[in-house]
Design a protein around this motif. Structure first.
Motif, mmCIF file in Angstrom:
data_model
loop_
_atom_site.group_PDB
_atom_site.id
_atom_site.type_symbol
_atom_site.label_atom_id
_atom_site.label_comp_id
_atom_site.label_asym_id
_atom_site.label_seq_id
_atom_site.Cartn_x
_atom_site.Cartn_y
_atom_site.Cartn_z
ATOM 1 N N VAL A 131 1.020 -0.971 0.237
ATOM 2 C CA VAL A 131 -0.033 0.384 -0.008
ATOM 3 C C VAL A 131 1.120 0.740 0.230
ATOM 4 C CG1 VAL A 131 -1.560 1.505 1.123
ATOM 5 C CG2 VAL A 131 -1.898 -1.103 1.668
ATOM 6 N N ARG A 132 1.041 2.122 -1.013
ATOM 7 C CA ARG A 132 1.617 2.970 -1.276
ATOM 8 C C ARG A 132 0.317 4.658 -1.099
ATOM 9 N NH1 ARG A 132 6.067 4.685 -1.994
ATOM 10 N NH2 ARG A 132 7.106 3.114 -1.974
ATOM 11 N N TRP A 133 1.060 5.361 -0.155
ATOM 12 C CA TRP A 133 0.274 6.904 0.222
ATOM 13 C C TRP A 133 1.094 7.664 0.057
ATOM 14 C CZ3 TRP A 133 -0.148 3.316 3.196
ATOM 15 C CH2 TRP A 133 0.490 3.476 4.591
ATOM 16 N N ALA A 134 0.617 9.218 0.146
ATOM 17 C CA ALA A 134 2.055 10.675 0.207
ATOM 18 C C ALA A 134 3.227 10.146 0.751
ATOM 19 C CB ALA A 134 0.749 11.356 -0.257
ATOM 20 N N ALA A 135 2.413 9.796 2.116
ATOM 21 C CA ALA A 135 3.090 10.177 3.254
ATOM 22 C C ALA A 135 4.049 8.802 3.414
ATOM 23 C CB ALA A 135 2.743 10.041 4.406
ATOM 24 N N GLY A 136 3.437 7.714 2.672
ATOM 25 C CA GLY A 136 4.820 6.161 2.699
ATOM 26 C C GLY A 136 4.237 4.948 2.297
ATOM 27 N N SER A 137 4.092 4.308 2.695
ATOM 28 C CA SER A 137 3.743 2.763 2.556
ATOM 29 C C SER A 137 3.699 1.421 3.587
ATOM 30 C CB SER A 137 4.664 1.972 0.802
ATOM 31 O OG SER A 137 6.056 1.893 1.223
ATOM 32 N N ALA A 138 2.803 0.760 3.160
ATOM 33 C CA ALA A 138 3.070 -0.193 4.515
ATOM 34 C C ALA A 138 2.724 -1.871 3.534
ATOM 35 C CB ALA A 138 1.680 -0.496 4.640
ATOM 36 N N LEU A 139 3.430 -3.522 3.913
ATOM 37 C CA LEU A 139 3.415 -3.821 3.180
ATOM 38 C C LEU A 139 2.469 -5.084 4.307
ATOM 39 C CD1 LEU A 139 4.335 -6.138 1.154
ATOM 40 C CD2 LEU A 139 5.985 -7.020 2.910
ATOM 41 N N LEU A 140 1.416 -5.473 3.998
ATOM 42 C CA LEU A 140 0.642 -6.319 4.285
ATOM 43 C C LEU A 140 1.022 -7.607 3.917
ATOM 44 C CD1 LEU A 140 -2.515 -3.836 4.237
ATOM 45 C CD2 LEU A 140 -0.540 -3.865 5.582
ATOM 46 N N SER A 141 0.780 -8.516 4.881
ATOM 47 C CA SER A 141 1.619 -9.528 3.890
ATOM 48 C C SER A 141 0.885 -10.910 5.262
ATOM 49 C CB SER A 141 3.233 -10.008 4.413
ATOM 50 O OG SER A 141 3.426 -9.742 6.146
ATOM 51 N N GLY A 142 0.124 -11.029 5.619
ATOM 52 C CA GLY A 142 -1.165 -11.641 6.350
ATOM 53 C C GLY A 142 -0.175 -12.786 7.022
ATOM 54 N N ASP A 143 -0.777 -13.614 6.516
ATOM 55 C CA ASP A 143 -0.110 -15.084 6.975
ATOM 56 C C ASP A 143 1.600 -16.121 6.743
ATOM 57 O OD1 ASP A 143 -2.027 -14.805 9.842
ATOM 58 O OD2 ASP A 143 -3.004 -15.806 9.829
ATOM 59 N N LEU A 144 1.924 -15.170 5.557
ATOM 60 C CA LEU A 144 2.501 -16.018 4.865
ATOM 61 C C LEU A 144 4.116 -16.745 6.284
ATOM 62 C CD1 LEU A 144 3.822 -13.240 2.317
ATOM 63 C CD2 LEU A 144 2.393 -15.297 2.246
ATOM 64 N N GLU A 145 4.295 -17.857 6.206
ATOM 65 C CA GLU A 145 4.995 -18.531 6.349
ATOM 66 C C GLU A 145 6.425 -18.420 5.502
ATOM 67 O OE1 GLU A 145 4.204 -21.702 8.664
ATOM 68 O OE2 GLU A 145 1.801 -21.620 8.688
ATOM 69 N N THR A 146 7.294 -18.774 5.910
ATOM 70 C CA THR A 146 8.964 -18.498 5.104
ATOM 71 C C THR A 146 8.873 -19.593 3.855
ATOM 72 O OG1 THR A 146 9.803 -21.173 6.157
ATOM 73 C CG2 THR A 146 10.554 -19.650 7.714
ATOM 74 N N GLU A 147 8.265 -20.233 2.941
ATOM 75 C CA GLU A 147 8.632 -21.175 2.011
ATOM 76 C C GLU A 147 7.715 -19.636 1.291
ATOM 77 O OE1 GLU A 147 7.789 -24.454 4.682
ATOM 78 O OE2 GLU A 147 6.318 -22.356 4.212
ATOM 79 N N ALA A 148 6.531 -19.535 1.106
ATOM 80 C CA ALA A 148 6.060 -17.799 0.083
ATOM 81 C C ALA A 148 6.611 -16.656 0.876
ATOM 82 C CB ALA A 148 4.578 -17.278 1.332
ATOM 83 N N GLN A 149 7.528 -16.424 1.683
ATOM 84 C CA GLN A 149 8.646 -15.232 1.808
ATOM 85 C C GLN A 149 8.999 -15.153 1.799
ATOM 86 O OE1 GLN A 149 8.966 -15.235 6.180
ATOM 87 N NE2 GLN A 149 7.327 -14.551 7.091
ATOM 88 N N ALA A 150 9.910 -16.437 0.953
ATOM 89 C CA ALA A 150 11.252 -16.648 -0.417
ATOM 90 C C ALA A 150 11.256 -16.685 -1.611
ATOM 91 C CB ALA A 150 11.871 -18.008 0.179
ATOM 92 N N ALA A 151 10.016 -16.736 -1.764
ATOM 93 C CA ALA A 151 9.100 -16.909 -2.943
ATOM 94 C C ALA A 151 8.911 -15.292 -3.314
ATOM 95 C CB ALA A 151 7.684 -18.070 -3.218
ATOM 96 N N LEU A 152 8.591 -14.028 -2.704
ATOM 97 C CA LEU A 152 8.235 -13.514 -3.292
ATOM 98 C C LEU A 152 9.555 -12.154 -2.715
ATOM 99 C CD1 LEU A 152 5.015 -12.305 -0.363
ATOM 100 C CD2 LEU A 152 5.320 -11.991 -3.136
ATOM 101 N N LEU A 153 10.378 -12.714 -2.066
ATOM 102 C CA LEU A 153 12.016 -12.333 -2.435
ATOM 103 C C LEU A 153 12.166 -12.780 -3.366
ATOM 104 C CD1 LEU A 153 13.817 -13.072 0.943
ATOM 105 C CD2 LEU A 153 12.731 -10.840 -0.167
ATOM 106 N N ARG A 154 12.236 -13.624 -4.206
ATOM 107 C CA ARG A 154 12.853 -14.146 -5.261
ATOM 108 C C ARG A 154 12.406 -13.164 -6.407
ATOM 109 N NH1 ARG A 154 12.542 -19.633 -3.456
ATOM 110 N NH2 ARG A 154 10.216 -20.048 -4.384
ATOM 111 N N GLY A 155 10.684 -13.194 -6.274
ATOM 112 C CA GLY A 155 10.436 -12.199 -7.745
ATOM 113 C C GLY A 155 10.588 -10.374 -7.424
ATOM 114 N N GLY A 156 11.154 -10.158 -6.515
ATOM 115 C CA GLY A 156 11.426 -8.737 -6.044
ATOM 116 C C GLY A 156 10.654 -8.015 -5.044
ATOM 117 N N LEU A 157 10.842 -7.794 -4.111
ATOM 118 C CA LEU A 157 9.378 -7.494 -3.059
ATOM 119 C C LEU A 157 10.193 -5.941 -2.414
ATOM 120 C CD1 LEU A 157 7.857 -8.369 -1.061
ATOM 121 C CD2 LEU A 157 10.012 -8.673 0.819
ATOM 122 N N PRO A 158 8.799 -4.876 -3.243
ATOM 123 C CA PRO A 158 9.542 -3.897 -2.896
ATOM 124 C C PRO A 158 9.864 -3.532 -1.302
ATOM 125 C CG PRO A 158 6.831 -4.324 -3.054
ATOM 126 C CD PRO A 158 7.646 -5.454 -3.055
#
Length: 182
Positions: A70-97
């Motif tokens: 989520v991005r707005w004028a003052a900054g941004s946030a990453l809302l990551s649900g209940d991800l566990e290590t496997e999905a976190q690593a997959a997001l990293l491989r795809g490029g994480l903002p």
């Protein structure tokens, strides 16, 4: 573009409640964007057909969490649900903002990829967790990793509801919104 996971009884009950109450349902996929007032939401995951498994069926469901940047004028946030290590690593491989605020995955459980936590570059880490929960969340190791990564940790079990606001100077601030619910 839905994600296929094995349905659990809780997922079945939720689906039935959604249908019974005629709650609108949308299917979203990575890269999809939508604006809500001054906020721009970008869907990062899960990638259809690529939901990583993990330690049992619950991990597969957790790893199917919708992840939003989520991005707005003052900054941004990453809302990551209940991800566990496997999905976190997959997001990293795809490029994480990067983001100013991280909603810590899975209530701060121990199943966190240290590279994921540090790569977000957040200054604030929000952990949504019930007081005295039977899972022992958040894990001390996770809180320690967040702190070492330079994040100030905010927990709902200690501070109650948390609000992220834009200040008059145009920066972000995290405000506790009262005592934790007991």
């Amino acid at each position: 573009m839905g994600v296929q996971t094995r349905a659990t009884p809780a997922v079945g009950r939720l689906s039935a409640d959604i249908a019974r109450h005629r709650v609108p349902e949308w299917r979203v996929g990575p890269g999809q964007r939508c604006s809500f007032g001054p906020s721009l939401l970008t869907v990062l995951g899960p990638v259809a057909g690529e939901v990583p498994g993990g330690l049992g069926d619950e991990a597969a469901v957790n790893n199917a969490s919708v992840v939003l940047h989520v991005r707005w004028a003052a900054g941004s946030a990453l809302l990551s649900g209940d991800l566990e290590t496997e999905a976190q690593a997959a997001l990293l491989r795809g490029g994480l903002p990067r983001a100013d605020v991280l909603k810590v995955p899975h209530h701060g459980s121990a199943r966190q990829d240290p590279a994921f936590l540090s790569s977000v570059g957040a200054r604030a880490a929000l952990i949504s967790v019930g007081a005295d929960n039977g899972y022992g969340h958040p894990a001390a190791l996770t809180v320690s990793r967040l702190t070492r990564a330079g994040m100030r940790v905010y927990r709902t079990d200690r501070s109650g509801d948390l609000a992220v606001i834009a200040t008059a100077s145009g920066s972000l601030s995290v405000l506790p919104r009262g005592p934790p619910a007991r």
